[in-house]
Scaffold this motif. Sequence first.
Motif, mmCIF file in Angstrom:
data_model
loop_
_atom_site.group_PDB
_atom_site.id
_atom_site.type_symbol
_atom_site.label_atom_id
_atom_site.label_comp_id
_atom_site.label_asym_id
_atom_site.label_seq_id
_atom_site.Cartn_x
_atom_site.Cartn_y
_atom_site.Cartn_z
ATOM 1 N N ALA A 41 15.464 -2.329 5.632
ATOM 2 C CA ALA A 41 14.944 -1.221 5.261
ATOM 3 C C ALA A 41 16.064 -0.150 5.129
ATOM 4 O O ALA A 41 16.075 0.544 4.025
ATOM 5 C CB ALA A 41 14.030 -0.527 6.418
ATOM 6 N N ALA A 42 17.180 -0.153 5.970
ATOM 7 C CA ALA A 42 18.380 0.444 5.485
ATOM 8 C C ALA A 42 18.975 0.445 4.331
ATOM 9 O O ALA A 42 19.272 1.228 3.666
ATOM 10 C CB ALA A 42 19.386 0.381 6.517
ATOM 11 N N ARG A 43 18.995 -0.971 3.918
ATOM 12 C CA ARG A 43 19.593 -1.429 2.693
ATOM 13 C C ARG A 43 18.754 -1.068 1.455
ATOM 14 O O ARG A 43 19.265 -0.567 0.655
ATOM 15 C CB ARG A 43 20.065 -2.740 2.814
ATOM 16 N N GLY A 44 17.684 -1.478 1.749
ATOM 17 C CA GLY A 44 16.715 -0.881 0.531
ATOM 18 C C GLY A 44 16.474 0.579 0.323
ATOM 19 O O GLY A 44 16.796 0.844 -0.823
ATOM 20 N N ALA A 45 16.398 1.364 1.312
ATOM 21 C CA ALA A 45 16.309 2.658 1.023
ATOM 22 C C ALA A 45 17.559 3.260 0.425
ATOM 23 O O ALA A 45 17.688 4.319 -0.390
ATOM 24 C CB ALA A 45 16.129 3.265 2.496
ATOM 25 N N MET A 46 18.904 2.706 1.080
ATOM 26 C CA MET A 46 20.042 3.289 0.298
ATOM 27 C C MET A 46 20.066 2.979 -1.188
ATOM 28 O O MET A 46 20.766 3.766 -1.988
ATOM 29 C CB MET A 46 21.162 2.693 1.347
ATOM 30 N N ARG A 47 19.810 1.514 -1.481
ATOM 31 C CA ARG A 47 19.804 1.173 -2.968
ATOM 32 C C ARG A 47 18.896 2.021 -3.548
ATOM 33 O O ARG A 47 18.877 2.189 -5.057
ATOM 34 C CB ARG A 47 19.661 -0.342 -2.868
ATOM 35 N N ALA A 48 17.849 2.423 -3.258
ATOM 36 C CA ALA A 48 16.750 3.229 -3.988
ATOM 37 C C ALA A 48 17.247 4.332 -4.302
ATOM 38 O O ALA A 48 16.777 4.827 -5.314
ATOM 39 C CB ALA A 48 15.494 3.055 -3.050
ATOM 40 N N GLY A 63 0.568 -1.214 -0.009
ATOM 41 C CA GLY A 63 0.035 -0.093 0.148
ATOM 42 C C GLY A 63 0.904 1.345 0.054
ATOM 43 O O GLY A 63 0.482 2.209 -0.570
ATOM 44 N N ALA A 64 2.038 1.148 0.568
ATOM 45 C CA ALA A 64 3.107 2.479 0.724
ATOM 46 C C ALA A 64 3.713 2.584 -0.511
ATOM 47 O O ALA A 64 3.790 3.920 -0.886
ATOM 48 C CB ALA A 64 3.851 2.076 1.830
ATOM 49 N N VAL A 65 4.014 1.512 -0.953
ATOM 50 C CA VAL A 65 4.909 1.716 -2.411
ATOM 51 C C VAL A 65 3.754 2.313 -3.444
ATOM 52 O O VAL A 65 4.414 2.952 -4.151
ATOM 53 C CB VAL A 65 5.505 0.273 -2.856
ATOM 54 N N SER A 66 2.680 1.720 -3.502
ATOM 55 C CA SER A 66 1.694 2.047 -4.638
ATOM 56 C C SER A 66 1.291 3.677 -4.440
ATOM 57 O O SER A 66 0.749 4.233 -5.391
ATOM 58 C CB SER A 66 0.443 1.232 -4.474
ATOM 59 N N SER A 67 1.388 4.048 -3.167
ATOM 60 C CA SER A 67 0.432 5.381 -3.015
ATOM 61 C C SER A 67 1.743 6.240 -2.582
ATOM 62 O O SER A 67 1.006 7.450 -2.154
ATOM 63 C CB SER A 67 -0.335 5.306 -2.054
ATOM 64 N N ALA A 68 2.917 5.911 -2.610
ATOM 65 C CA ALA A 68 4.056 6.744 -1.919
ATOM 66 C C ALA A 68 3.968 8.141 -2.708
ATOM 67 O O ALA A 68 3.782 8.462 -3.985
ATOM 68 C CB ALA A 68 5.182 6.238 -2.100
ATOM 69 N N ARG A 69 4.079 9.344 -1.711
ATOM 70 C CA ARG A 69 4.311 10.730 -2.375
ATOM 71 C C ARG A 69 5.590 11.186 -2.218
ATOM 72 O O ARG A 69 6.206 11.289 -0.886
ATOM 73 C CB ARG A 69 3.227 11.609 -1.644
ATOM 74 N N GLY A 70 6.224 11.603 -2.903
ATOM 75 C CA GLY A 70 7.516 12.422 -3.028
ATOM 76 C C GLY A 70 8.788 11.489 -2.469
ATOM 77 O O GLY A 70 8.569 10.246 -2.287
ATOM 78 N N ASN A 71 9.883 12.103 -2.593
ATOM 79 C CA ASN A 71 11.024 11.270 -2.008
ATOM 80 C C ASN A 71 10.891 10.597 -0.642
ATOM 81 O O ASN A 71 11.283 9.635 -0.484
ATOM 82 C CB ASN A 71 12.426 12.349 -2.022
ATOM 83 N N SER A 72 10.427 11.572 0.310
ATOM 84 C CA SER A 72 10.367 11.129 1.651
ATOM 85 C C SER A 72 9.114 9.967 1.767
ATOM 86 O O SER A 72 9.256 8.963 2.763
ATOM 87 C CB SER A 72 9.796 12.044 2.627
ATOM 88 N N GLY A 73 8.321 10.018 1.019
ATOM 89 C CA GLY A 73 7.303 8.733 1.037
ATOM 90 C C GLY A 73 7.772 7.466 0.440
ATOM 91 O O GLY A 73 7.387 6.528 0.959
ATOM 92 N N ILE A 74 8.545 7.639 -0.582
ATOM 93 C CA ILE A 74 8.957 6.243 -1.225
ATOM 94 C C ILE A 74 9.857 5.742 -0.219
ATOM 95 O O ILE A 74 9.973 4.454 -0.001
ATOM 96 C CB ILE A 74 9.731 6.869 -2.536
ATOM 97 N N ILE A 75 10.935 6.431 0.553
ATOM 98 C CA ILE A 75 11.647 6.160 1.509
ATOM 99 C C ILE A 75 11.044 5.399 2.682
ATOM 100 O O ILE A 75 11.420 4.338 3.065
ATOM 101 C CB ILE A 75 13.015 7.183 1.836
ATOM 102 N N LEU A 76 9.960 6.107 3.027
ATOM 103 C CA LEU A 76 9.204 5.488 4.197
ATOM 104 C C LEU A 76 8.677 4.140 3.664
ATOM 105 O O LEU A 76 8.564 3.311 4.440
ATOM 106 C CB LEU A 76 7.931 6.460 4.344
ATOM 107 N N SER A 77 8.347 4.028 2.298
ATOM 108 C CA SER A 77 7.675 2.712 2.056
ATOM 109 C C SER A 77 8.646 1.669 2.206
ATOM 110 O O SER A 77 8.545 0.576 2.295
ATOM 111 C CB SER A 77 7.058 2.790 0.514
ATOM 112 N N GLN A 78 9.962 2.103 1.929
ATOM 113 C CA GLN A 78 11.105 0.992 2.122
ATOM 114 C C GLN A 78 11.185 0.598 3.622
ATOM 115 O O GLN A 78 11.667 -0.672 3.878
ATOM 116 C CB GLN A 78 12.395 1.729 1.489
ATOM 117 N N VAL A 79 10.936 1.338 4.382
ATOM 118 C CA VAL A 79 11.037 0.918 5.792
ATOM 119 C C VAL A 79 10.080 -0.164 6.158
ATOM 120 O O VAL A 79 10.151 -1.299 6.663
ATOM 121 C CB VAL A 79 10.518 2.070 6.935
ATOM 122 N N LEU A 80 8.831 0.058 5.495
ATOM 123 C CA LEU A 80 7.783 -0.778 5.525
ATOM 124 C C LEU A 80 8.026 -2.324 4.786
ATOM 125 O O LEU A 80 7.704 -3.353 5.271
ATOM 126 C CB LEU A 80 6.478 -0.303 5.211
#
Length: 554
Positions: A128-135, A82-99
């Motif tokens: 999450a840290a690895r995924g966000a860094m790679r993103a 749900g977060a990935v599909s609805s992510a808003r902005g740079n910060s929203g996408i990184i938040l989605s990676q935490v989830l």
Amino acid sequence: MTTPDRPPVASVNPHVVRDWADACVAGLDELRGEINDLNVFPIPDSDTGSNMLFTMRAAADAARTTPDDANLAVVTRAMADGAVSSARGNSGIILSQVLVGIADAADVLIADPDSTFNQLYSSGLRLAARGAMRAVSNPREGTVLTVIAVAAQTAAEHVGDSPADLARIVADETAEALERTPEQMPELASAGVVDAGARGFLVLTDALVGVLTGAMQRRRRYRGILTGGGEPGHSADEACASSDMDYEVMFLLDGAAGEHVATLRTRLDEIGDAVVIVGDSSGDAGERFSVHVHTNEPGLAVEAGIARGVLSDIRISCFALDEIKKQTVNDGPPPRHKRAVVAVVHGEGAAELFAEAGASVVRADDGLTPDMLADAIRATDSAHVVVMANGAMSSPDLVSVTAELRSPQRSVVSLPTLSMTQCLAALAVHDPSESPDADAYAMAEAAAGARWGSLAIADTKMMTLAGTCEVGDILGLIGSDVLVVANQQSEAATALVDLMLATGGEMVTALAGAQIADDTVAVIDEHLRRSYPGVELLVYQTGQQGDLIQVGVE
């Protein structure tokens, strides 16, 4: 040595995760303005708090759509997707990676009967840290990426603690890492602020502490820091952006192979910056990617996506136009009045009572819609409006209405009153001669300090804190908890008053509904005279159809 109680992942109640998601939404909603004000990197567009709230709300909504008996892996995966599909902005996408990290950890650990909640949290943060860094194409130290990495490292070092202690130490170390972000990024130091995305991530870690312990962490308000010998880091006219790009482009990409995503990242890096690409990690229908870039060539960015897969939910925003919209002043006539209070009530007598107390009244006897409340707020024609819905409208709807009606010429503040007795206490201290903020604060404080209860007729058999009740029993509630079950109204009323006065009180206010028995109020009066001399009783015939009577103690 006693080993701390660490529940296995398989035994972790998915409702805890749902509660955490809701707590994150509530925290981000409360601090959205503060986080927006901190937003200077990569673009000072003041939307980090709003984007994180939108993304987290989508995740929480997705969690609520899962079946009640869904296991932890299903609930966390729904939140992530749900977060990935609805992510808003740079910060929203990184938040989605935490989830996504937490969901991936749940997928791996739930099959192991010996894995623990602490391992879930620790592994989830690590992933999450690895995924966000790679993103992120060009990660910078001093951003939320750095702070997530600190949280992951802390969780790994304290995985042997109890769940509550683990959550606390992760949140506290996250706060410490947040304080260091201006030292790590010149743009933040120049602007005199901490990183906005990292502040939003701290909300998530604090929310988990609240869910696990019942006690919310208290943090200072991050208004900014001082640099350069006590002088603000930049003037109001000084630019603090690190990007020369004029547009933000976001879209969802389906049907792209891994190598195509790599070439897409390369192409977007050529025509822009702040490139973030993340996948939803689901495997059944192929991976969906959420793509974000700042660019001066939005058309080329979209074309790059089309060349590599199927695009949907394309969003293009212009930073300059957004800023103009924020600064646009309403050309309409100024409000005729300075101050107004809107009170939602039930009952003819209540409408008269609150109108006499100076409120603009909205009757909710047949229900209350957002449009009805919005019309009432507009009708006040006032520059500063305080709204008390008194439990007649859900919090999300109330927040949505008040946010929509705010403008350069009108401020709207909603107080979280749940009963008419709380509203009456707030109106008693309302002082239009005070500043709007001071007046609203005093009203909120008075409402919060008013203990409230009610009598109602049970319409179903159920188990309560006071035992099992039958249909037709009289229930005494304090807040939303049933603490009294009795056969007669007078019996329930005196028991309720005793409970409410157990911690003291100087005045009891009773709002009598349409179905209250004639002798019940008289019994309350006699009981107070006999058992609580000196306690004043005020009775109003408000005529509401729901509660037999509402009782407030101050």
